[in-house]
Design a protein around this motif. Structure first.
Motif, PDB file in Angstrom:
ATOM      1  N   LEU A  96       0.286  -3.660   5.173  1.00  0.00           N
ATOM      2  CA  LEU A  96       0.257  -4.844   4.034  1.00  0.00           C
ATOM      3  C   LEU A  96      -1.028  -4.633   2.983  1.00  0.00           C
ATOM      4  N   SER A  97      -2.276  -4.231   3.807  1.00  0.00           N
ATOM      5  CA  SER A  97      -3.398  -4.106   3.274  1.00  0.00           C
ATOM      6  C   SER A  97      -3.889  -2.439   2.730  1.00  0.00           C
ATOM      7  N   ALA A  98      -2.719  -1.750   3.101  1.00  0.00           N
ATOM      8  CA  ALA A  98      -3.075  -0.282   2.795  1.00  0.00           C
ATOM      9  C   ALA A  98      -3.208   0.078   1.144  1.00  0.00           C
ATOM     10  N   PRO A  99      -3.977   1.036   0.811  1.00  0.00           N
ATOM     11  CA  PRO A  99      -3.985   0.924  -0.721  1.00  0.00           C
ATOM     12  C   PRO A  99      -2.584   1.590  -1.122  1.00  0.00           C
ATOM     13  N   LEU A 100      -2.687   1.105  -2.567  1.00  0.00           N
ATOM     14  CA  LEU A 100      -1.166   1.404  -3.126  1.00  0.00           C
ATOM     15  C   LEU A 100      -0.941   2.861  -3.102  1.00  0.00           C
ATOM     16  N   GLU A 101      -1.670   3.724  -3.045  1.00  0.00           N
ATOM     17  CA  GLU A 101      -1.368   5.355  -3.160  1.00  0.00           C
ATOM     18  C   GLU A 101      -0.527   5.481  -1.714  1.00  0.00           C
ATOM     19  N   ASP A 102      -1.042   4.881  -0.488  1.00  0.00           N
ATOM     20  CA  ASP A 102      -0.584   5.115   0.755  1.00  0.00           C
ATOM     21  C   ASP A 102       0.586   4.003   1.256  1.00  0.00           C
ATOM     22  N   ARG A 103       0.900   3.136   0.403  1.00  0.00           N
ATOM     23  CA  ARG A 103       1.828   2.140   0.744  1.00  0.00           C
ATOM     24  C   ARG A 103       3.284   2.449   0.667  1.00  0.00           C
ATOM     25  N   HIS A 104       3.931   2.080   1.752  1.00  0.00           N
ATOM     26  CA  HIS A 104       5.405   2.575   1.866  1.00  0.00           C
ATOM     27  C   HIS A 104       6.205   1.030   1.575  1.00  0.00           C
ATOM     28  N   PRO A 105       7.181   0.862   0.494  1.00  0.00           N
ATOM     29  CA  PRO A 105       7.731  -0.358   0.190  1.00  0.00           C
ATOM     30  C   PRO A 105       8.726  -1.042   1.373  1.00  0.00           C
ATOM     31  N   LEU A 108       9.712  -4.903   3.188  1.00  0.00           N
ATOM     32  CA  LEU A 108       9.095  -6.245   2.346  1.00  0.00           C
ATOM     33  C   LEU A 108      10.369  -7.129   2.104  1.00  0.00           C
ATOM     34  N   GLY A 109      11.449  -6.850   2.063  1.00  0.00           N
ATOM     35  CA  GLY A 109      12.407  -7.795   1.741  1.00  0.00           C
ATOM     36  C   GLY A 109      12.688  -8.301   2.832  1.00  0.00           C
ATOM     37  N   MET A 111      10.576  -9.240   5.267  1.00  0.00           N
ATOM     38  CA  MET A 111       9.568 -10.162   5.450  1.00  0.00           C
ATOM     39  C   MET A 111       9.808 -11.347   4.447  1.00  0.00           C
TER      40      MET A 111
ATOM     41  N   SER B  58      11.868  -7.722  -3.830  1.00  0.00           N
ATOM     42  CA  SER B  58      11.299  -6.453  -3.168  1.00  0.00           C
ATOM     43  C   SER B  58      11.768  -5.344  -3.807  1.00  0.00           C
ATOM     44  N   LEU B  61       9.049  -5.006  -6.288  1.00  0.00           N
ATOM     45  CA  LEU B  61       7.792  -4.653  -5.797  1.00  0.00           C
ATOM     46  C   LEU B  61       7.807  -3.018  -5.608  1.00  0.00           C
ATOM     47  N   GLY B  62       8.841  -2.756  -5.144  1.00  0.00           N
ATOM     48  CA  GLY B  62       8.912  -1.108  -4.847  1.00  0.00           C
ATOM     49  C   GLY B  62       8.668  -0.369  -6.329  1.00  0.00           C
ATOM     50  N   LEU B  65       5.276  -0.223  -7.361  1.00  0.00           N
ATOM     51  CA  LEU B  65       4.680   0.804  -6.586  1.00  0.00           C
ATOM     52  C   LEU B  65       4.699   2.087  -7.248  1.00  0.00           C
ATOM     53  N   TYR B  68       2.853   2.200 -10.655  1.00  0.00           N
ATOM     54  CA  TYR B  68       1.191   2.355 -10.281  1.00  0.00           C
ATOM     55  C   TYR B  68       0.889   3.913 -10.186  1.00  0.00           C
ATOM     56  N   ARG B  69       1.809   4.457  -9.179  1.00  0.00           N
ATOM     57  CA  ARG B  69       1.743   5.801  -8.718  1.00  0.00           C
ATOM     58  C   ARG B  69       1.902   6.832 -10.014  1.00  0.00           C
ATOM     59  N   THR B  93       2.556 -10.450   0.080  1.00  0.00           N
ATOM     60  CA  THR B  93       3.202  -9.038   0.422  1.00  0.00           C
ATOM     61  C   THR B  93       1.969  -8.058   0.318  1.00  0.00           C
ATOM     62  N   GLY B  94       0.514  -8.573  -0.205  1.00  0.00           N
ATOM     63  CA  GLY B  94      -0.592  -7.893  -0.241  1.00  0.00           C
ATOM     64  C   GLY B  94      -0.753  -7.049  -1.486  1.00  0.00           C
ATOM     65  N   ARG B  98      -4.516  -5.511  -4.279  1.00  0.00           N
ATOM     66  CA  ARG B  98      -4.520  -4.125  -4.545  1.00  0.00           C
ATOM     67  C   ARG B  98      -4.286  -3.801  -6.054  1.00  0.00           C
TER      68      ARG B  98
END
Lengths: 144, 107
Positions: A96-105, A108-109, A111, B58, B61-62, B65, B68-69, B93-94, B98
């Motif tokens: 959850l705290s990873a940089p957006l470049e490295d995040r996988h979604p 999350l649902g 969660m 969510s 949210l995807g 992401l 952003y990329r 969700t963090g 970021r």
């Protein structure tokens, strides 16, 4: 208890949210309604996309909302193959705290489902998945 | 309610205003619009104006992401006037830590 049946398709998500919101709004405060509706939406989305959709089968989603003394209960039932989202792995704090470049979604649902309610229970009842979401009124009762 | 998207350009700033709900049924519409703007317009800041976005799932949210990329190598992405409910989801969700969140008065 109020109960409605929806086609298991993405176009049903907004009507499902509207149905649950209308039932919960008279008793829950505004943030709690939002989180409950979000949890129901995420669960419904999982059923539509992963339960029915990826297997190419059509189906329905039964949604029941019950207001009882002390809690709101939402039950979703479907006839997709068995899947217990209540025990699926959640994203870790590191993820959850990873940089957006490295995040996988992913995850999350799930969660947001668990975050939105006090109890998330799954059972297989015959040929049906039954997911029950319960929100206690103790800390989020709508002011009189 | 669905999702309505209004895109405007103001110099180097592209504005995509979202009204309605960003869920699994509307997310493709949002991603298509961002891809169109990214492919056809020149900008250094992309403001996603979310004052009238009442629901973010969510799937949304995807999409954020992906946006952003897609955009961040050449432009900043700013979430503008996020509602309290949506902000709570971004914080949980963090994403709030970021991504850049601003009010319109701060732009």
């Amino acid at each position: 208890m109020q109960k409605r049946t929806f086609p298991a398709e993405l176009e049903s998500l907004a009507p499902i949210r509207d149905f649950v919101r209308a039932q919960a709004a008279p008793v829950l405060d505004t943030p709690a309604v939002y989180k409950l509706v979000l949890a129901v939406d995420e669960l419904s989305t999982n059923v539509v996309i992963h339960g029915y959709g990826k297997r190419g089968i059509a189906g329905h989603l039964d949604v029941a909302v019950s207001i009882q003394d002390g809690f709101v209960s939402v039950t979703l039932e479907d006839q997709a193959p068995p899947f217990d989202a209540s025990v699926a792995a959640l994203p870790t704090p590191e993820m959850l705290s990873a940089p957006l470049e490295d995040r996988h979604p992913g995850g999350l649902g799930l969660m947001l489902i668990r975050d939105g309610v006090d109890i998330f229970h799954y059972e297989r009842a015959g040929d049906r998945n039954r997911n029950t979401l319960i929100k206690h009124l103790a800390d989020c009762r709508r002011p009189e | 309610m669905g999702l309505m998207i209004d895109t405007t350009l103001d110099g180097e700033q592209a504005n995509i205003a979202l009204t309605g709900e960003l869920d699994a049924s509307t997310v493709a519409q949002f991603k298509r619009e961002v891809a169109r703007v990214a492919a056809t317009e020149r900008f250094s800041v992309l403001c996603l104006r979310m004052q009238e976005l009442g629901f973010l799932a969510s799937a949304g949210l995807g999409a954020l992401l992906e946006v952003y990329r897609t955009v961040s190598p050449r432009a900043a992405v700013v979430l503008v006037d996020v509602t309290d409910d949506v902000r709570a989801t971004l914080e949980k969700t963090g994403f709030a830590k970021r991504m850049t969140l601003r009010s319109s008065s701060e732009l």
